[in-house]
Design a protein around this motif. Sequence first.
Motif, PDB file in Angstrom:
ATOM      1  N   GLY A 225       0.694  -0.898   0.001  1.00  0.00           N
ATOM      2  CA  GLY A 225       0.443  -0.230   0.055  1.00  0.00           C
ATOM      3  C   GLY A 225       0.823   1.117  -0.473  1.00  0.00           C
ATOM      4  N   ALA A 226       0.079   2.027  -0.531  1.00  0.00           N
ATOM      5  CA  ALA A 226       1.204   3.818  -0.562  1.00  0.00           C
ATOM      6  C   ALA A 226       1.652   3.912   0.799  1.00  0.00           C
ATOM      7  CB  ALA A 226       0.780   4.613  -1.454  1.00  0.00           C
ATOM      8  N   LYS A 227       0.365   3.826   1.623  1.00  0.00           N
ATOM      9  CA  LYS A 227       0.128   4.225   2.766  1.00  0.00           C
ATOM     10  C   LYS A 227       2.063   3.348   4.210  1.00  0.00           C
ATOM     11  CE  LYS A 227      -2.800   4.745   6.324  1.00  0.00           C
ATOM     12  NZ  LYS A 227      -4.551   3.958   7.259  1.00  0.00           N
TER      13      LYS A 227
ATOM     14  N   LEU B 258       4.455   6.284   2.392  1.00  0.00           N
ATOM     15  CA  LEU B 258       4.684   7.300   3.608  1.00  0.00           C
ATOM     16  C   LEU B 258       5.317   6.795   4.709  1.00  0.00           C
ATOM     17  CD1 LEU B 258       1.117   8.475   2.572  1.00  0.00           C
ATOM     18  CD2 LEU B 258       2.913   9.654   2.857  1.00  0.00           C
TER      19      LEU B 258
ATOM     20  N   TRP C 195      -5.023  14.332   3.332  1.00  0.00           N
ATOM     21  CA  TRP C 195      -5.202  13.526   3.999  1.00  0.00           C
ATOM     22  C   TRP C 195      -5.051  13.306   5.712  1.00  0.00           C
ATOM     23  CZ3 TRP C 195      -2.563   8.405   3.411  1.00  0.00           C
ATOM     24  CH2 TRP C 195      -3.508   7.001   3.983  1.00  0.00           C
TER      25      TRP C 195
ATOM     26  N   TYR D 197      -1.453  11.607   6.841  1.00  0.00           N
ATOM     27  CA  TYR D 197       0.198  12.425   7.471  1.00  0.00           C
ATOM     28  C   TYR D 197      -0.181  13.072   8.644  1.00  0.00           C
ATOM     29  CZ  TYR D 197      -0.991  12.792   1.826  1.00  0.00           C
ATOM     30  OH  TYR D 197      -1.298  12.359   0.306  1.00  0.00           O
TER      31      TYR D 197
ATOM     32  N   ASN E 139      -6.981  14.492  -1.444  1.00  0.00           N
ATOM     33  CA  ASN E 139      -7.640  14.053  -0.536  1.00  0.00           C
ATOM     34  C   ASN E 139      -8.350  14.614   0.557  1.00  0.00           C
ATOM     35  OD1 ASN E 139      -9.245  12.943   1.046  1.00  0.00           O
ATOM     36  ND2 ASN E 139      -8.514  11.119   1.098  1.00  0.00           N
TER      37      ASN E 139
ATOM     38  N   ASP F  76       1.916  12.821  -3.257  1.00  0.00           N
ATOM     39  CA  ASP F  76       1.454  12.204  -3.211  1.00  0.00           C
ATOM     40  C   ASP F  76       0.204  11.828  -4.739  1.00  0.00           C
ATOM     41  OD1 ASP F  76      -0.718  10.349  -2.760  1.00  0.00           O
ATOM     42  OD2 ASP F  76      -1.504  10.591  -0.644  1.00  0.00           O
TER      43      ASP F  76
ATOM     44  N   MET G  26      -1.991   9.452  -5.201  1.00  0.00           N
ATOM     45  CA  MET G  26      -2.381   8.702  -5.393  1.00  0.00           C
ATOM     46  C   MET G  26      -3.573   8.302  -6.156  1.00  0.00           C
ATOM     47  SD  MET G  26      -3.472   5.853  -4.740  1.00  0.00           S
ATOM     48  CE  MET G  26      -2.519   5.290  -3.360  1.00  0.00           C
ATOM     49  N   TYR G  27      -3.885   9.481  -6.602  1.00  0.00           N
ATOM     50  CA  TYR G  27      -5.124   9.857  -7.224  1.00  0.00           C
ATOM     51  C   TYR G  27      -5.260  10.454  -8.988  1.00  0.00           C
ATOM     52  CZ  TYR G  27      -8.106   9.233  -3.264  1.00  0.00           C
ATOM     53  OH  TYR G  27      -8.257   8.616  -1.705  1.00  0.00           O
TER      54      TYR G  27
ATOM     55  N   SER H 130      -4.351   1.212  -6.015  1.00  0.00           N
ATOM     56  CA  SER H 130      -6.005   1.481  -4.747  1.00  0.00           C
ATOM     57  C   SER H 130      -7.226   2.135  -5.713  1.00  0.00           C
ATOM     58  CB  SER H 130      -5.947   1.909  -3.638  1.00  0.00           C
ATOM     59  OG  SER H 130      -4.916   1.184  -2.822  1.00  0.00           O
ATOM     60  N   LYS H 131      -6.771   3.106  -5.485  1.00  0.00           N
ATOM     61  CA  LYS H 131      -7.426   3.859  -6.544  1.00  0.00           C
ATOM     62  C   LYS H 131      -8.604   3.626  -8.055  1.00  0.00           C
ATOM     63  CE  LYS H 131      -7.701   5.458  -2.314  1.00  0.00           C
ATOM     64  NZ  LYS H 131      -8.637   5.771  -1.354  1.00  0.00           N
TER      65      LYS H 131
ATOM     66  N   ARG I 180      -3.396  -3.791  -1.756  1.00  0.00           N
ATOM     67  CA  ARG I 180      -2.457  -3.215  -0.580  1.00  0.00           C
ATOM     68  C   ARG I 180      -0.601  -3.499  -1.582  1.00  0.00           C
ATOM     69  NH1 ARG I 180      -4.174  -0.411   0.597  1.00  0.00           N
ATOM     70  NH2 ARG I 180      -2.636   0.197   2.652  1.00  0.00           N
ATOM     71  N   ILE I 181      -1.274  -2.420  -2.573  1.00  0.00           N
ATOM     72  CA  ILE I 181       0.287  -2.587  -3.316  1.00  0.00           C
ATOM     73  C   ILE I 181      -0.143  -1.012  -3.605  1.00  0.00           C
ATOM     74  CG2 ILE I 181       1.172  -2.988  -5.295  1.00  0.00           C
ATOM     75  CD1 ILE I 181       1.150  -5.672  -3.678  1.00  0.00           C
TER      76      ILE I 181
ATOM     77  N   TYR J 227     -14.359  12.531  -3.376  1.00  0.00           N
ATOM     78  CA  TYR J 227     -14.251  14.005  -2.912  1.00  0.00           C
ATOM     79  C   TYR J 227     -15.047  15.193  -3.346  1.00  0.00           C
ATOM     80  CZ  TYR J 227     -11.731   9.938  -0.496  1.00  0.00           C
ATOM     81  OH  TYR J 227     -10.430   8.937  -0.810  1.00  0.00           O
TER      82      TYR J 227
HETATM   83  N1  PMP Z   1      -2.423   8.766   0.057  1.00  0.00           N
HETATM   84  C1  PMP Z   1      -3.767   9.067  -0.734  1.00  0.00           C
HETATM   85  C2  PMP Z   1      -4.188  11.155  -0.619  1.00  0.00           C
HETATM   86  C3  PMP Z   1      -5.055   8.381   0.266  1.00  0.00           C
HETATM   87  O1  PMP Z   1      -6.762   8.806   0.209  1.00  0.00           O
HETATM   88  C4  PMP Z   1      -4.234   7.130   0.028  1.00  0.00           C
HETATM   89  C5  PMP Z   1      -6.058   5.864   0.498  1.00  0.00           C
HETATM   90  N2  PMP Z   1      -7.330   6.443   1.499  1.00  0.00           N
HETATM   91  C6  PMP Z   1      -3.846   6.657   0.145  1.00  0.00           C
HETATM   92  C7  PMP Z   1      -2.126   7.742   0.110  1.00  0.00           C
HETATM   93  C8  PMP Z   1      -3.351   5.113   0.592  1.00  0.00           C
HETATM   94  O2  PMP Z   1      -3.616   4.073  -0.844  1.00  0.00           O
HETATM   95  P1  PMP Z   1      -3.163   3.009   0.129  1.00  0.00           P
HETATM   96  O3  PMP Z   1      -4.356   1.749  -0.293  1.00  0.00           O
HETATM   97  O4  PMP Z   1      -2.385   2.349  -1.245  1.00  0.00           O
HETATM   98  O5  PMP Z   1      -2.107   2.894   0.948  1.00  0.00           O
END
Ligand code: PMP
Length: 410
Positions: free
Chosen positions: A109-111, A114, A135, A138, A185, A214, A216-217, A248-249, A257-258, A335
């Motif tokens: 996961g990207a989390k 971070l 988000w 953070y 987000n 980030d 992600m979107y 994920s998105k 979870r990647i 969102y």
């Molecule tokens: N960054 C942002 C802005 C997110 O909204 C999210 C998930 N809600 C993530 C990172 C984490 O994504 P992941 O499922 O890859 O851990």
Amino acid sequence: MGDATNSVASVFRPSPALSKVGPSAITRMTAATAELKRQGRQIASMHLGEPDFGTPGNIVEAAIRAMRAGDTHYTALDGTPEVKSAVQEKFSRENGIYFENDQIVVTSGAKMVLFSAFFATLNLGDEVILPAPYWVSYGDIVEMMGARAVVLPTDAQDGFKLRAEDLERAITPNTRWLLINSPSNPSGAIYRRSEYEPILDVIERHPHVWLMVDDMYEHIIFQDEPFVTPAQLRPDLQGRILTINGVSKAYAMTGWRIGYAGGPAPLMKAIKAVLSQSTSCPCSIAQAASAEALRGPQDSVRRYLGEYRVRRDLVITELSHCPDLKATEPDGTFYAFVDWRALFGKLTPRGETLSDDEDLCQYLLHDCGVSIVPGSAFGTPGFFRISFASSEAELRLGIARIREGCAALI
Ligand code: PMP
């Protein structure tokens, strides 16, 4: 025996790292929504940032093939050669950035990017600049490391985007990172090239400050202008930019979870040291699936985007019938970030005063049956976040309830 057990329980002390971190507002909303549903209440869920689409079939098939082929063991800690080269191709094809193999990590996961990047770089007293709204995770991750989240409020009038002069003023000798999330987000704001440029000029002038972005979107954008990311705009600053992304998105793969990232090799080496003593490697099967997601047909990404656009238009139109709420059309993400300050201080039909956005969310959940997330969770009180990743029927119901709930306030 009973006494011994009790005394063990009574001396449990969580790590000081957790002292400032509680369950997030989203986790609390999820638990409260689940509890009400268990009691038989029908709640319109608009709090979760999770696509309601299934993962595309070609990606699922790739996972099944990987399992059948015996790809069920530990892999390299930063990802299999296959998924890393798929990430490398993605960065070069979509963003025009070239990363060497040792400049890429693939994580659970990207989390986890971070978390491990902050773990790998932050010291007690270091500062991380977070433009708000940000988000939820953070700030908590930064605080867990004993560092300080320096929240920089942005203005709705500026489209919730950071101004270079505010950044300049916030930088101190302790600043380690600026973290930018675009599309954002919760606000849906997207930095255009011309908006990134002055910010990158500030970063250039402060060589001790690194930039975490980030993205992600990236694939959920409604504007016509193409998406841009700082490492592409300023290759000369690539030595201190960490570019984070994930599947994920974009591919409706939250449960797989990647996540992945590209950045300077010394930073990636430090991140890998954290990964080797935490996750060991991401799930082997999910890595195979993610390689297919990144390399395979992209038509589902376009299909989801079309759906999100319809839902966004629906949400914004429906919200425009609530005279006391102000919702600006988000340029990206799924969102809407809604200004409810005009209702501040009003009374609910039960006589409770709405003193903050936690009160509003509790009222909307318990009295009106709709779950949303308070803006304070994103560092921006006076707003709330609606996710339009849920079905149109749910969205219509949820917004109708919000409208009725707001109209009932005195
Ligand atoms: N960054 C942002 C802005 C997110 O909204 C999210 C998930 N809600 C993530 C990172 C984490 O994504 P992941 O499922 O890859 O851990």
